[in-house]
Design an enzyme around this catalytic site. Structure first.
Site, PDB file in Angstrom:
ATOM      1  N   LYS A 173       0.979  -1.301   0.057  1.00  0.00           N
ATOM      2  CA  LYS A 173       0.119  -0.079  -0.279  1.00  0.00           C
ATOM      3  C   LYS A 173       1.021   1.281   0.028  1.00  0.00           C
ATOM      4  CE  LYS A 173      -1.844   2.866   1.917  1.00  0.00           C
ATOM      5  NZ  LYS A 173      -1.480   4.612   1.459  1.00  0.00           N
ATOM      6  N   SER A 226       5.652   8.304   9.621  1.00  0.00           N
ATOM      7  CA  SER A 226       5.985   9.757  10.660  1.00  0.00           C
ATOM      8  C   SER A 226       5.867   8.723  12.079  1.00  0.00           C
ATOM      9  CB  SER A 226       4.341  10.315  10.183  1.00  0.00           C
ATOM     10  OG  SER A 226       3.266   9.998  10.442  1.00  0.00           O
ATOM     11  N   CYS A 281      14.335  11.172   5.932  1.00  0.00           N
ATOM     12  CA  CYS A 281      14.145  10.796   7.246  1.00  0.00           C
ATOM     13  C   CYS A 281      15.883  10.852   8.138  1.00  0.00           C
ATOM     14  CB  CYS A 281      13.646   9.234   7.201  1.00  0.00           C
ATOM     15  SG  CYS A 281      14.431   7.903   6.463  1.00  0.00           S
TER      16      CYS A 281
HETATM   17  P1  NAD Z   1       2.281   9.046   7.110  1.00  0.00           P
HETATM   18  O1  NAD Z   1       2.996   8.884   8.358  1.00  0.00           O
HETATM   19  O2  NAD Z   1       1.993  10.644   6.676  1.00  0.00           O
HETATM   20  O3  NAD Z   1       2.408   8.266   6.384  1.00  0.00           O
HETATM   21  C1  NAD Z   1       3.029   6.541   5.692  1.00  0.00           C
HETATM   22  C2  NAD Z   1       1.949   5.767   5.415  1.00  0.00           C
HETATM   23  O4  NAD Z   1       1.001   5.374   6.115  1.00  0.00           O
HETATM   24  C3  NAD Z   1       0.683   6.122   4.210  1.00  0.00           C
HETATM   25  O5  NAD Z   1       1.364   5.446   2.714  1.00  0.00           O
HETATM   26  C4  NAD Z   1       0.333   6.842   4.610  1.00  0.00           C
HETATM   27  O6  NAD Z   1      -1.081   6.267   3.514  1.00  0.00           O
HETATM   28  C5  NAD Z   1      -0.050   5.688   5.964  1.00  0.00           C
HETATM   29  N1  NAD Z   1      -1.037   6.539   6.659  1.00  0.00           N
HETATM   30  C6  NAD Z   1      -1.446   7.686   6.885  1.00  0.00           C
HETATM   31  N2  NAD Z   1      -1.872   8.464   8.253  1.00  0.00           N
HETATM   32  C7  NAD Z   1      -2.393   6.865   8.692  1.00  0.00           C
HETATM   33  C8  NAD Z   1      -3.221   6.355   9.609  1.00  0.00           C
HETATM   34  N3  NAD Z   1      -3.958   7.677  10.494  1.00  0.00           N
HETATM   35  N4  NAD Z   1      -3.553   4.755   9.605  1.00  0.00           N
HETATM   36  C9  NAD Z   1      -3.063   4.041   8.838  1.00  0.00           C
HETATM   37  N5  NAD Z   1      -2.357   4.853   7.744  1.00  0.00           N
HETATM   38  C10 NAD Z   1      -1.617   5.915   7.670  1.00  0.00           C
HETATM   39  O7  NAD Z   1       3.906   9.615   6.562  1.00  0.00           O
HETATM   40  P2  NAD Z   1       4.440  10.995   5.003  1.00  0.00           P
HETATM   41  O8  NAD Z   1       4.480  11.778   5.132  1.00  0.00           O
HETATM   42  O9  NAD Z   1       4.448   9.989   3.825  1.00  0.00           O
HETATM   43  O10 NAD Z   1       5.717  10.370   4.897  1.00  0.00           O
HETATM   44  C11 NAD Z   1       7.014  10.966   6.230  1.00  0.00           C
HETATM   45  C12 NAD Z   1       7.838  10.293   7.234  1.00  0.00           C
HETATM   46  O11 NAD Z   1       8.072   9.152   7.388  1.00  0.00           O
HETATM   47  C13 NAD Z   1       8.719  11.547   8.237  1.00  0.00           C
HETATM   48  O12 NAD Z   1       7.952  11.522   9.763  1.00  0.00           O
HETATM   49  C14 NAD Z   1       9.646  10.388   8.014  1.00  0.00           C
HETATM   50  O13 NAD Z   1       9.990  10.684   9.330  1.00  0.00           O
HETATM   51  C15 NAD Z   1       8.702   9.152   7.956  1.00  0.00           C
HETATM   52  N6  NAD Z   1      10.245   7.986   6.473  1.00  0.00           N
HETATM   53  C16 NAD Z   1      10.878   7.646   7.892  1.00  0.00           C
HETATM   54  C17 NAD Z   1      12.020   6.668   7.434  1.00  0.00           C
HETATM   55  C18 NAD Z   1      12.941   5.902   8.340  1.00  0.00           C
HETATM   56  O14 NAD Z   1      13.462   5.503   7.505  1.00  0.00           O
HETATM   57  N7  NAD Z   1      12.938   6.199   9.751  1.00  0.00           N
HETATM   58  C19 NAD Z   1      12.140   6.605   6.468  1.00  0.00           C
HETATM   59  C20 NAD Z   1      11.020   7.720   5.354  1.00  0.00           C
HETATM   60  C21 NAD Z   1      10.594   8.049   5.726  1.00  0.00           C
END
Ligand code: NAD
Length: 496
Positions: A173, A226, A281
């Site tokens: 997804k 996140s 990240c």
């Molecule tokens: P996000 O958490 O908003 O979304 C990530 C995924 O989760 C998406 O596929 C989204 O559809 C899904 N999602 C969003 N809200 C949800 C909910 N309430 N319930 C279930 N699923 C949900 O993250 P983003 O904005 O796409 O990405 C940025 C974040 O990712 C930043 O915080 C960054 O630090 C983090 N990140 C971390 C790493 C790592 O390896 N630690 C790598 C890349 C990005």
């Protein structure tokens, strides 16, 4: 304007959904596509397809599975520029940076092609008289991947190639904000020879994720995104008795020692803080200047002024727009809070825009000095082109500061002293450490090992840890009788 198809049971087809999520060009916010909120029925079919495919895929010998990965890495290399262009257009990343995003994913597929040796178990002869013990590694079943917007090639490729090479099947997804790239990755995977149902791709947001998390046929969940979503996914997946690895947010510090090479430090800080508009990240978002190195900040400001955000195909552009108007609003709010809370804003990118693309999500390079731990810009992940500078007196103060921070994804130290570097690598409570390397993302024969609030779970992404995450170990204790002499019942737990 294109509607993103689903991939279910080997077929790409439009969803029956009646709700869609807009996909926009971050450079001007024009609509470029729509991602379906996959229906409940379609999600069930995707998982069913993966479950059926598992029955035959797990019987495919590991060298044959590895060959699919060899084909796949070859196709990804052949289509490298084409994928990078798709990626640039939906994320706004510069073409060079988009190519890097794809490449870091290809490296994982190369590693997945190496799966046979990583799936070898252990053996010990004569653990008791005439008894041998050996272990095998076997796949789990249907695995799920939920990926973020900021690396739409690399992060899906962290997940499904390793899981599938290990003999599992997969439901992906991807982020609803940039699903064109993962769709192309899936098309090429089918072209590489993956049987139907081995990889399924569904789209949508939290409702679709929650249905998947509650599906009894999903055995393991990989998530990147996140912190709040990562915590929710880790709790829900583990409450539902699934294996989970959730990679979350970050606040990465770079420590600058007085004996470091100034030119290298400043160039590295520029690239690692505002590159990809700070939407990495592993971006450096806090520079910790030790002792007199704070005098270098004015030169850093001059270098940051030279970085010009621009369009993906502008070769002079240092980075592109933020992903969405919401992301831009969040960054601007934090910049405003930084000013109100007393940080010294030496460079303010709040009012930046690109001529002809004024509607885009632009933020120029921004630098705050005199940042303290109580400020929102220090406490929160900004995920924008904003560098916070903190000054401390000693290396010990720098280590204490970094260790007090709740995140532990990455950190780096710039120094000419082996002793300082050794002390830092040993004492720092962060999972990935760079020594004169600003963004220490490990290559895939290691694993991606964030700590603390940057990771929930125990086994990390790619490398040997991914093989452990996506498999079970079966241990066999065997005796073959050479004669028929009865030994009588053994009433103890001991082998004899
Ligand atoms: P996000 O958490 O908003 O979304 C990530 C995924 O989760 C998406 O596929 C989204 O559809 C899904 N999602 C969003 N809200 C949800 C909910 N309430 N319930 C279930 N699923 C949900 O993250 P983003 O904005 O796409 O990405 C940025 C974040 O990712 C930043 O915080 C960054 O630090 C983090 N990140 C971390 C790493 C790592 O390896 N630690 C790598 C890349 C990005």
């Amino acid at each position: 304007m294109k509607t993103i198809p689903l991939l279910i049971d080997g077929n790409f087809a439009n969803s029956d959904a009646n709700q869609f999520i807009n996909i926009t060009n971050p450079a001007n916010n024009e609509l470029i596509g729509k991602a379906p909120c996959t229906t409940e029925l379609e999600i069930d079919s995707a998982v069913d397809s993966a479950k059926r495919a598992f029955e035959s895929w797990k019987e495919v010998p590991a060298p044959e599975r590895a060959r699919v990965m060899m084909n796949y890495q070859m196709l990804l290399k052949k289509h490298h520029d084409e994928i990078a262009e798709i990626l640039s257009k939906e994320t706004g990343k510069t073409f060079a940076d988009a190519k890097g995003d794809v490449w870091r994913g290809i490296e994982v597929v190369e590693q997945a092609a190496n799966v046979c040796s990583m799936m070898m178990g252990e053996t010990a002869e004569n653990v008791a008289r005439g008894i041998d013990t050996y272990s095998y590694i076997q796949p789990l079943g249907v695995c799920l991947g939920i990926t973020p917007f900021n690396f739409p090639a690399m992060i899906p490729l962290w997940m499904f190639p390793m899981a599938i090479a290990c003999g599992n099947t997969f439901v992906l997804k991807p982020s609803e904000q940039d699903p064109f790239t993962p769709t192309r990755l899936a098309e090429l995977f089918i072209e590489a020879g993956a049987p139907k149902g081995v990889l399924n791709v569904v789209h949508g947001g939290k409702e679709q994720v929650n249905q998947l998390l509650n599906h009894q046929d999903i055995k393991a969940v990989s998530f990147v995104g996140s912190v709040p979503v990562g915590q929710h996914i880790y709790k829900t997946a583990t409450d539902n008795m699934k294996r989970a690895q959730c990679f979350a947010g970050a606040k990465n510090h770079s420590v600058i020692m007085p004996d470091a090479n100034k030119a290298q430090v400043l160039n590295n800080l520029v690239g690692s803080s505002v590159g990809a508009a700070g939407q990495r990240c592993m971006a450096i978002s806090v520079a910790v200047f030790v002792g007199t190195t704070q005098d270098w900040i004015p030169e850093l400001v001059e270098l940051l002024k030279e970085v010009k955000p621009g369009l993906w195909d502008d070769k002079e552009a240092g980075y592109g727009p933020l992903i969405s108007p919401e992301a831009k609003k969040r960054v601007l709010t934090l910049i405003q809070q930084g000013k109100e809370q007393g940080a010294n804003c030496l460079l303010d990118g709040s009012n930046f825009s690109v001529a002809g693309y004024e509607e885009g999500n632009w933020v120029g390079p921004t630098l705050f000095a005199d940042v303290t731990e109580d400020m929102a810009i220090y406490q929160q992940e900004i995920f924008g082109p904003v560098l916070c500078c903190v000054s401390v007196d000693t290396l010990e103060d720098a280590i204490a500061l970094v260790n007090r921070n709740p995140f532990g994804n990455g950190t780096s130290i710039f120094t000419a002293s082996g002793a300082a570097a050794r002390k830092y690598q040993h004492e720092i409570e962060v999972g990935q450490v760079g020594i004169n390397v600003p963004i220490p993302v490990p290559l895939p024969f290691f694993s991606f090992t964030g700590w603390k609030n940057s990771f929930y779970g125990d086994l990390h992404a790619y490398g040997k840890q991914a093989v452990r995450f996506y498999t079970e170990t079966k241990t066999i204790t065997a005796r073959w009788f050479e004669d028929d002499i009865p030994t009588g019942p053994n009433m103890t737990i001991n082998l004899r």
